[in-house]
Write an enzyme that holds these catalytic residues in place. Structure first.
Site, PDB file in Angstrom:
ATOM      1  N   GLN A 260       0.682  -1.224  -0.099  1.00  0.00           N
ATOM      2  CA  GLN A 260      -0.081  -0.143  -0.029  1.00  0.00           C
ATOM      3  C   GLN A 260       0.844   1.329   0.077  1.00  0.00           C
ATOM      4  O   GLN A 260       0.649   2.289  -0.764  1.00  0.00           O
ATOM      5  CB  GLN A 260      -1.072  -0.221   1.367  1.00  0.00           C
ATOM      6  CG  GLN A 260      -2.095  -1.087   1.171  1.00  0.00           C
ATOM      7  CD  GLN A 260      -2.836  -1.145  -0.164  1.00  0.00           C
ATOM      8  OE1 GLN A 260      -3.590   0.123  -0.266  1.00  0.00           O
ATOM      9  NE2 GLN A 260      -2.784  -1.946  -1.067  1.00  0.00           N
ATOM     10  N   HIS A 263       1.761   2.940  -3.133  1.00  0.00           N
ATOM     11  CA  HIS A 263       0.817   3.666  -4.109  1.00  0.00           C
ATOM     12  C   HIS A 263       1.114   5.029  -4.413  1.00  0.00           C
ATOM     13  O   HIS A 263       0.895   5.530  -5.353  1.00  0.00           O
ATOM     14  CB  HIS A 263      -0.593   3.378  -3.509  1.00  0.00           C
ATOM     15  CG  HIS A 263      -1.585   2.200  -4.219  1.00  0.00           C
ATOM     16  ND1 HIS A 263      -1.765   1.957  -5.426  1.00  0.00           N
ATOM     17  CD2 HIS A 263      -1.683   1.010  -3.344  1.00  0.00           C
ATOM     18  CE1 HIS A 263      -2.356   0.938  -5.314  1.00  0.00           C
ATOM     19  NE2 HIS A 263      -2.615   0.393  -4.297  1.00  0.00           N
ATOM     20  N   GLU A 327      -9.845   1.332   4.796  1.00  0.00           N
ATOM     21  CA  GLU A 327      -9.993   0.928   3.630  1.00  0.00           C
ATOM     22  C   GLU A 327      -9.671  -0.519   3.454  1.00  0.00           C
ATOM     23  O   GLU A 327     -10.758  -1.402   3.214  1.00  0.00           O
ATOM     24  CB  GLU A 327      -9.153   1.746   2.534  1.00  0.00           C
ATOM     25  CG  GLU A 327      -9.273   1.225   1.049  1.00  0.00           C
ATOM     26  CD  GLU A 327      -8.249   1.705   0.205  1.00  0.00           C
ATOM     27  OE1 GLU A 327      -8.556   1.843  -1.289  1.00  0.00           O
ATOM     28  OE2 GLU A 327      -7.393   2.231   0.693  1.00  0.00           O
ATOM     29  N   HIS A 328      -8.478  -1.052   3.624  1.00  0.00           N
ATOM     30  CA  HIS A 328      -8.054  -2.703   3.699  1.00  0.00           C
ATOM     31  C   HIS A 328      -7.939  -3.041   5.186  1.00  0.00           C
ATOM     32  O   HIS A 328      -6.979  -2.362   5.599  1.00  0.00           O
ATOM     33  CB  HIS A 328      -7.022  -2.755   2.852  1.00  0.00           C
ATOM     34  CG  HIS A 328      -7.201  -2.329   1.443  1.00  0.00           C
ATOM     35  ND1 HIS A 328      -6.451  -1.101   1.085  1.00  0.00           N
ATOM     36  CD2 HIS A 328      -7.985  -2.914   0.347  1.00  0.00           C
ATOM     37  CE1 HIS A 328      -6.963  -0.936  -0.215  1.00  0.00           C
ATOM     38  NE2 HIS A 328      -7.528  -1.915  -0.556  1.00  0.00           N
ATOM     39  N   ASP A 361      -7.074  -6.797  -4.729  1.00  0.00           N
ATOM     40  CA  ASP A 361      -6.505  -5.511  -5.738  1.00  0.00           C
ATOM     41  C   ASP A 361      -6.927  -6.169  -7.213  1.00  0.00           C
ATOM     42  O   ASP A 361      -7.156  -5.242  -8.093  1.00  0.00           O
ATOM     43  CB  ASP A 361      -5.222  -4.930  -5.626  1.00  0.00           C
ATOM     44  CG  ASP A 361      -5.218  -3.756  -4.641  1.00  0.00           C
ATOM     45  OD1 ASP A 361      -6.019  -3.256  -4.096  1.00  0.00           O
ATOM     46  OD2 ASP A 361      -3.924  -3.645  -4.187  1.00  0.00           O
ATOM     47  N   HIS A 420     -53.468  17.754  -0.864  1.00  0.00           N
ATOM     48  CA  HIS A 420     -52.864  16.225  -0.480  1.00  0.00           C
ATOM     49  C   HIS A 420     -54.432  15.607  -0.145  1.00  0.00           C
ATOM     50  O   HIS A 420     -54.580  14.518  -0.834  1.00  0.00           O
ATOM     51  CB  HIS A 420     -51.865  16.008   0.528  1.00  0.00           C
ATOM     52  CG  HIS A 420     -50.735  16.444   0.170  1.00  0.00           C
ATOM     53  ND1 HIS A 420     -49.979  17.662  -0.400  1.00  0.00           N
ATOM     54  CD2 HIS A 420     -49.469  15.442  -0.102  1.00  0.00           C
ATOM     55  CE1 HIS A 420     -48.939  17.566  -0.676  1.00  0.00           C
ATOM     56  NE2 HIS A 420     -48.347  16.168  -0.752  1.00  0.00           N
TER      57      HIS A 420
END
Length: 436
Positions: A260, A263, A327-328, A361, A420
């Site tokens: 990670q 990235h 996230e992970h 991934d 209504h």
């Protein structure tokens, strides 16, 4: 990596802060300027940003031609082609199992009152695929496959042109070809999101935008939502949190953290462990593995804002993780199944020592477009359902109208909404039933 041993829970919020390369206000301001420019000048603005930001001084066409698509896809080696096709099969299998029923939740709420719901594909979707320092063709699979399965009528792919060349990465073109996608736009960053939102001569406007990106892409997606175009989620820099007990393999854990960190410099990785030995060994492994990576300098920058925490037990690690909402989440523990029920904030979970985040991934089948920055507290990752909208229907028989009239009319009158009440009363009276 910053190391902390048994920090007090009062310190956790500070330790859970994501890195900020630039103030959010500044990013939103710049994204807003780009948005306004694209809305004003359309394709001309996209070409200018390609020159300024992507190093492509001249783009003859913003659209990838059929010839470019075929020629680029043909450059992909046979081994990678086979890998992509297998990934497509796995991802398709997982997402196809999520298909909703043609008609959902059909019920008769009271005699003569029938209600149901139907799933309808979002007609026009835009897929943003990062392609700068790392052309993420895997992201195209994660977005294009469910879009195709859902039956979206128009699928527009935006991805940055290659620096200096203006060409799209061959693997992205091959993946697009395999998925039958033909509307491919050479545009990235906030300007691509803006074009998908407002439309230009070359870029069709869409109803919903999908895909991860840097802070400017995330900011632009938030601006798109303000202009009435839906987005999948706020997805920014990538992150992973690993919970490791004494049974963890330090080399595996270090590799997961680096996967990670590479990235981008604003990615964040977090290690939680109740073992001093594991903590020290992982730090040693990071130092050993890092220099071998082609993107070592990027990963090194990410590690400066990343943290390793020694915590007293598994319960404390789970509490920290749920508060962080990664996230992970990797459960590098002896019995991951025992922890799964206690996880309530995470984008995607990887169970046990033989399940690296990297498989999600690419090719296990689950989707890798996931909420970051703590948004996993409220958002899900992309799924087939993300490409549908739900439309509710209702139909009343005469008995149903007469049964609902004494419910709806006094409620509408109580809210001061006479029209209504009248809409129901006129129909009731047409059926020959008057109020007593």
């Amino acid at each position: 990596m910053q190391i902390f041993r048994n920090p007090d829970p009062s310190q956790w919020p500070a330790l859970q802060q994501r890195p900020l390369a630039e103030s959010n206000a500044a990013v939103l301001t710049r994204a807003g300027e780009i948005f306004d420019d694209v809305a004003r000048r359309g394709d001309e603005a996209l070409r200018q940003y390609a020159a300024q930001l992507d190093g492509v001084p001249s783009l003859a066409s913003l659209r990838v031609s059929a010839e470019e698509l075929a020629a680029g896809a043909a450059q992909v080696p046979a081994e990678l082609q086979a890998a992509i096709r297998q990934a497509i099969q796995n991802i398709t299998t997982f997402h196809a199992a999520q298909r909703p029923a043609a008609v959902e939740a059909e019920v008769e709420t009271m005699p003569g009152v029938r209600c149901w719901r139907r799933s309808v594909a979002v007609p026009r979707v835009g897929l943003y695929v990062p392609g700068g320092s790392a052309p993420l063709f895997s992201t195209l699979l994660m977005l294009g496959i469910p879009a195709r399965l859902a039956g979206c009528r128009e699928i527009v792919l935006c991805t940055p042109p290659g620096r200096g060349t203006g060409a799209i990465a061959p693997a992205i073109l091959f993946a697009a070809q395999e998925l039958g996608l033909t509307t491919i736009i050479k545009a990235g960053g906030a300007q691509a999101v803006a074009a998908l939102t407002v439309g230009t001569a070359s870029v069709p406007a869409v109803d919903k935008i999908f895909g991860p990106g840097n802070r400017y892409v995330t900011a632009a997606k938030q601006l798109a939502a303000q202009r009435g175009v839906a987005i999948d989620m706020p997805a920014g820099p990538s992150e992973v949190l690993v919970i490791a007990d004494a049974s963890a393999n330090p080399a595996f854990v270090a590799a997961d953290l680096l996967s990670q960190a590479e990235h981008g410099p604003d990615s964040q990785v977090v290690l939680l462990t109740d073992s001093e030995t594991v903590l020290n060994s992982v730090v040693t492994e990071l130092e050993r593995q890092l220099p071998r990576l082609p993107r070592a300098e990027i990963a090194r920058q990410a590690l400066t804002e990343s943290r390793g925490l020694l915590l007293p037990d598994v319960a404390t690690m789970l509490a920290f993780s749920n508060q962080y909402a990664p996230e992970h989440l990797i459960l590098a523990v002896a019995a991951p199944e025992a922890l799964a029920a206690d996880i309530y904030n995470a984008g995607s979970v990887f169970m046990g020592h033989l399940t690296p985040e990297a498989v999600g991934d690419y090719a296990s089948g689950t989707n890798h477009t996931l909420p970051t920055g703590g948004y996993a507290r409220a958002y899900s990752g992309v799924s087939l359902d993300s490409f549908y909208k739900k439309i509710t229907f209702q139909q009343l028989a005469p008995a149903g109208l007469l049964a609902l009239a004494p419910v709806v009319e006094p409620m509408a009158e109580a809210e001061g909404l006479r029209a209504h009440a009248q809409a129901v009363a006129l129909r009731r009276e047409a059926l020959g039933v008057l109020t007593t």
